[in-house]
Scaffold this motif. Structure first.
Motif: not given
Length: 124
Positions: A101-123
């Motif tokens: 929930a915290e990770t999804a809330a950080q995600c804009s959901g826009k068509d941009v390459p940066e994604c907090p969800v993916l970043e969180a999965l890498f760390h």
């Protein structure tokens, strides 16, 4: 029996093959003939599975029943052990829910390459 219990035919055969279900009588043409004992036992297995008991847990309970060794104390001990496992899983799922929930809330959901969800999965 599959129709009566709603249990898939292959699952019934698996329980027979593993010894959890007794072998049914056979007709002269080789068809399995189930009686109420089979239906009752299968319903027991299915309900135990619904409650999250493992195959080994159920096999243990059936062994107690078949050997007429079951006592309320023994069954309670096994149930409380399973309950502790369930509570641990619930706690784990609550932690997972919070992180997602915290990770999804950080995600804009826009068509941009940066994604907090993916970043969180890498760390970690």
């Amino acid at each position: 029996m599959s129709k009566v219990t709603g249990c898939h035919l292959e699952t019934v055969r698996y329980y027979e093959k593993t010894g959890m279900m007794p072998d049914p009588r056979r007709s002269k043409t080789g068809y399995r003939l189930y009686d109420e004992t089979h239906v009752s036992r299968l319903r027991f297995i299915l309900r135990a599975r619904e409650l999250g008991f493992s195959i080994e847990d159920i096999r243990g309970l059936l062994t107690l029943i078949d050997g007429q060794l079951q006592t309320c104390s023994e069954v309670k001990q096994r149930t409380e052990s399973h309950l502790a496992d369930v509570r641990t899983k619930i706690d784990d799922l609550k932690r997972i829910e919070q992180v997602l929930a915290e990770t999804a809330a950080q995600c804009s959901g826009k068509d941009v390459p940066e994604c907090p969800v993916l970043e969180a999965l890498f760390h970690v």
